[in-house]
Design an enzyme around this catalytic site. Structure first.
Site, PDB file in Angstrom:
ATOM      1  N   HIS A 133       0.871  -1.178   0.000  1.00  0.00           N
ATOM      2  CA  HIS A 133       0.000   0.000   0.000  1.00  0.00           C
ATOM      3  C   HIS A 133       0.910   1.230   0.000  1.00  0.00           C
ATOM      4  O   HIS A 133       1.663   1.460   0.934  1.00  0.00           O
ATOM      5  CB  HIS A 133      -0.910   0.017   1.225  1.00  0.00           C
ATOM      6  CG  HIS A 133      -1.836   1.183   1.241  1.00  0.00           C
ATOM      7  ND1 HIS A 133      -3.018   1.224   0.547  1.00  0.00           N
ATOM      8  CD2 HIS A 133      -1.728   2.400   1.878  1.00  0.00           C
ATOM      9  CE1 HIS A 133      -3.633   2.370   0.739  1.00  0.00           C
ATOM     10  NE2 HIS A 133      -2.852   3.114   1.560  1.00  0.00           N
ATOM     11  N   CYS A 134       0.779   2.014  -1.042  1.00  0.00           N
ATOM     12  CA  CYS A 134       1.633   3.192  -1.193  1.00  0.00           C
ATOM     13  C   CYS A 134       0.904   4.432  -0.695  1.00  0.00           C
ATOM     14  O   CYS A 134      -0.141   4.801  -1.255  1.00  0.00           O
ATOM     15  CB  CYS A 134       2.049   3.371  -2.638  1.00  0.00           C
ATOM     16  SG  CYS A 134       3.127   4.771  -2.904  1.00  0.00           S
ATOM     17  N   PRO A 135       1.427   5.105   0.336  1.00  0.00           N
ATOM     18  CA  PRO A 135       0.763   6.317   0.811  1.00  0.00           C
ATOM     19  C   PRO A 135       0.936   7.497  -0.127  1.00  0.00           C
ATOM     20  O   PRO A 135       0.097   8.415  -0.111  1.00  0.00           O
ATOM     21  CB  PRO A 135       1.435   6.600   2.146  1.00  0.00           C
ATOM     22  CG  PRO A 135       2.739   5.944   2.075  1.00  0.00           C
ATOM     23  CD  PRO A 135       2.584   4.762   1.160  1.00  0.00           C
ATOM     24  N   ASN A 138      -1.823   6.984  -2.329  1.00  0.00           N
ATOM     25  CA  ASN A 138      -3.047   6.704  -1.553  1.00  0.00           C
ATOM     26  C   ASN A 138      -3.843   5.551  -2.175  1.00  0.00           C
ATOM     27  O   ASN A 138      -5.057   5.620  -2.348  1.00  0.00           O
ATOM     28  CB  ASN A 138      -3.902   7.969  -1.440  1.00  0.00           C
ATOM     29  CG  ASN A 138      -5.022   7.803  -0.416  1.00  0.00           C
ATOM     30  OD1 ASN A 138      -4.870   7.030   0.548  1.00  0.00           O
ATOM     31  ND2 ASN A 138      -6.122   8.500  -0.623  1.00  0.00           N
ATOM     32  N   ASN A 139      -3.173   4.479  -2.512  1.00  0.00           N
ATOM     33  CA  ASN A 139      -3.842   3.339  -3.134  1.00  0.00           C
ATOM     34  C   ASN A 139      -2.964   2.123  -2.952  1.00  0.00           C
ATOM     35  O   ASN A 139      -1.747   2.233  -2.754  1.00  0.00           O
ATOM     36  CB  ASN A 139      -4.095   3.603  -4.603  1.00  0.00           C
ATOM     37  CG  ASN A 139      -5.120   2.634  -5.189  1.00  0.00           C
ATOM     38  OD1 ASN A 139      -5.728   1.849  -4.464  1.00  0.00           O
ATOM     39  ND2 ASN A 139      -5.303   2.698  -6.496  1.00  0.00           N
TER      40      ASN A 139
END
Length: 715
Positions: A133-135, A138-139
């Site tokens: 999950h890549c902040p 945001n996905n």
């Protein structure tokens, strides 16, 4: 980001993506505003074109990685996982390319996660080929958006390197003007680019290694294939080509659509349903169809209003308009049928209420019998309390209707012509009454006062036993319950009721009666047949007693001689009738002889005087006593011999009608005489007892009845 649309808004998760977008867009904007114009003059005009194309590529991949579905699996519905939710094990093992791979049960999504699938704690969804999950975007990064994320890293790294390199070149050309605005802005952009280059470049290099090895970030961090072989790798080139050049994976989540409300304007209004044609929609297993039926709306409303458990309509009433003489008795039969509902009577099926009577008569008499049976059904079902009580005893036996035909309504005789040879219920007393001018008023009084309980007994016993016994047909009053029947209140007599159930032997006997052997003899006088008291009421018995007293006082008729063999004769002729014999109901008395050899067919014998079977009581006659003698049960009549004038050939011809079995029944059936034990009615009385019958002298015959009462009958 597409997954959080239905959840609560969290501003904190948008801070990283907003910062990344600001730094990306802001730094690039400053670069294009202050650095690119000088580079186009000193270096080449292609520098700003390259940076613009790279920026657009970075921005496009960033947008795709942020807003694209990573490959989320839909959650199982509640009705889908009822059986597997609590009983499912934590892991399931599958084999991929010969290697065992575990699948873990997801308690949130309620299904077993496929290989390389993991549940994201931030998005709260199971993602196919979950990477991380890549902040910054945001996905979640999964199978469907990993390509764009990887290209974003590559393009961003190249863009950072281009911005930092072209900015350094601009500073070197303007080293004497470091305090200038353009040079200061270029140095600031270089600091930002250099600051983000280290992590971005490191992340890009890490994913290049993962792509080359065919792994995900989740698999690399958790160390699933650290000490073994990765079953999902296809080689470096194949892995890179799969990530960059393969077709996009399908989407498992449907795009949410808002329900649209369409307003139908007048050209599209639904037409009204006409009476001639109705469209019916059928829903059967998800299939819609239209069935057109030619039914009116009124008929459909009636069909829909009817309940499925409604009782069927009653059967149609019989059409009595074509029968003359039945309308007057229709109300009587209807009232008596309705009164039976409140009485405790044996259950009779409704189908027998209007069932016609079947007899052995000719075809021409079938219609009168059926019409009379319809009306007399209600009369015969009227039962006093004594009959209802006596019907529970095991000694109750069914009997046919043997009442004389004179008891029927005169309208039947006028409307329907009965065959005198086929009618088995015509008595000899009616024929003699026609010869002596018997008054119609006395017939009406007898019809109103008399009753025949055997009709109901035969019907009631059909429900109880289902058949008729042969001995009960011959001896209707032999049952001890017969006295209780006469003791009860007497209902109205049935109008011409004929029993619809006849045994085979009785039908055979009636067939013999229809075709008797005619013996050419002259008219002779005979002894009157015994009176059948078992079918008469107390009033009729009292009338008969009064008539017997009158006969004692009157002188005997000339020409009457005693013939001992004619007491049980069943055939007689009226004066003037010639040799035409007629059957009578008293022919059954001939079957009661102990030897059973009395022939059924007899020569025609004229009969004079008033009949014994229809002697009615006058208006002023006294009421009968509590006990009435049953002359039909007297031993003097049952012990008489056969008529000597009948030839032996006639007896032999009619002998097969009574088999030895019937003779045994005849002997055993009459163990009682007039309701008394057989010992009381023996042929040889003991000393001190009066004889039951005395010899005939002077045309007067003495007959002893019950209790020692002696009657003198003029013969």
């Amino acid at each position: 980001m597409p997954a959080e649309s239905g959840k609560r808004f969290k501003p904190s998760k948008y801070v990283p993506v907003s910062a990344a977008a600001i730094f990306l867009v802001g730094a690039t904007t400053l670069f294009f505003a202050f650095t690119c114009p000088g580079l186009s003059l000193y270096v080449s005009p292609a520098v700003p074109i390259y940076n613009a194309i790279m920026f657009l590529f970075v921005l496009a991949n960033f947008s795709m990685a942020t807003f694209m579905d990573p490959g989320i699996f839909p959650r199982a519905e509640e009705d889908e996982d009822k059986e597997d939710d609590f009983r499912a094990p934590l892991y399931k093992t599958v084999e991929i390319k010969g290697i065992q791979v575990r699948m873990k049960w997801c308690a949130t999504c309620r299904f077993y996660r496929p290989p390389r699938c993991s549940h994201c704690s931030v998005c709260d969804n199971c993602v196919e080929e979950f990477d991380h999950h890549c902040p910054w975007v945001n996905n979640c990064i999964g199978r469907r958006n990993y390509r764009y994320f990887f290209l974003f890293l590559l393009s961003l790294t190249a863009h950072i390197m281009g911005v930092f390199g072209f900015g350094l070149l601009y500073v070197l050309y303007h080293i004497e003007e470091l305090s200038g605005v353009r040079t200061a802005d270029t140095m600031a952009v270089m600091c930002v680019a250099g600051l983000f280059f280290i992590p971005v470049a490191g992340l890009t290099g890490f994913h290049v290694v993962l792509v080359a090895r065919g792994r995900t970030t989740n698999e690399q961090v958790t160390g699933k294939f650290r000490g073994g072989v990765n079953p999902f790798t296809n080689g470096c080139c194949n892995n890179v080509s799969r990530v960059l050049c393969s077709s996009p994976a399908p989407r498992y989540l449907g795009r949410p659509k808002k329900e649209k409300t369409i307003v139908i304007r007048p050209p599209f209004l639904r037409p009204e349903v006409s009476d001639g044609q109705i469209t019916v929609k059928i829903m059967d297993n998800g299939i819609q169809g239209e069935l057109r039926r030619t039914k009116s709306k009124g008929s459909l409303e009636i069909t829909e209003s009817q309940s499925a458990d409604a009782e069927p309509p009653p059967p149609p009433k019989p059409d009595l308009s074509r029968y003359t003489g039945l309308r007057t008795h229709l109300g009587l039969a209807t009232n008596e049928d309705s009164s039976l509902l409140a009485k405790d009577s044996p259950p009779t099926p409704t189908m027998y209420k209007y069932r016609p009577g079947y007899s052995s008569s000719s075809t021409s008499a079938a219609m009168p019998h059926s019409s009379s049976a319809k009306l007399s059904r209600g009369d015969s079902l009227k039962e006093p309390t004594s009959i209802a009580e006596s019907s529970r005893h095991p000694s109750y036996r069914s009997e046919p209707s043997l009442e004389p035909e004179s008891f029927r309504s005169p309208t039947f005789g006028k409307s329907f012509h009965f065959d005198p040879l086929s009618s088995g219920s015509r008595s000899s007393s009616l024929k003699s009454a026609q010869g002596t001018g018997f008054e119609l008023g006395q017939l009406q009084s007898i019809r109103s006062e008399g009753t025949t309980s055997t009709s109901y007994k035969s019907l009631a016993n059909q429900t109880r036993n289902g058949s008729l016994s042969y001995d009960s047909l011959l001896t209707p009053s032999d049952s001890p319950d017969f006295e209780s029947v006469q003791a009860g209140p007497e209902p109205d007599p049935p109008l011409g009721y004929t029993s619809p159930f006849l045994s085979a032997r009785l039908a055979q006997q009636r067939e013999a009666e229809r075709h008797p052997r005619l013996v050419p003899t002259g008219p002779t006088h005979r002894e009157p047949s015994p009176v059948r008291y078992d079918n008469l009421s107390r009033h009729i018995v009292a009338s008969l007693q009064e008539r017997e007293k009158l006969l004692r006082q009157s002188p005997p008729l000339p020409g009457r001689e005693e013939e001992p063999g004619l007491g049980d004769s069943g055939i007689q002729s009226t004066p003037g009738s010639g040799h035409a014999p007629r059957t009578s109901s008293s022919s059954d008395d001939s079957k009661r002889s102990p030897l059973g050899k009395t022939p059924l067919g007899r020569p025609a014998v004229p009969r004079f005087g008033k009949p014994d079977g229809l002697r009615g009581r006058g208006v002023g006659s006294p009421e009968p006593g509590p006990t009435a003698p049953y002359l039909g049960r007297s031993m003097s009549y049952s012990s008489q011999k056969a008529q000597p004038g009948v030839s032996e050939t006639e007896e032999v011809a009619l002998q097969p009608l009574l088999t030895p079995k019937d003779e045994v029944q005849l002997k055993t059936a009459y163990s009682k005489s007039n309701g008394q034990p057989k010992s009381l009615g023996s042929a040889s009385p003991g000393p001190g007892q009066p004889p039951l019958s005395s010899p005939t002298r002077g045309g007067v015959k003495k007959v002893s009845g019950v209790g020692g009462t002696t009657y003198e009958i003029s013969v």
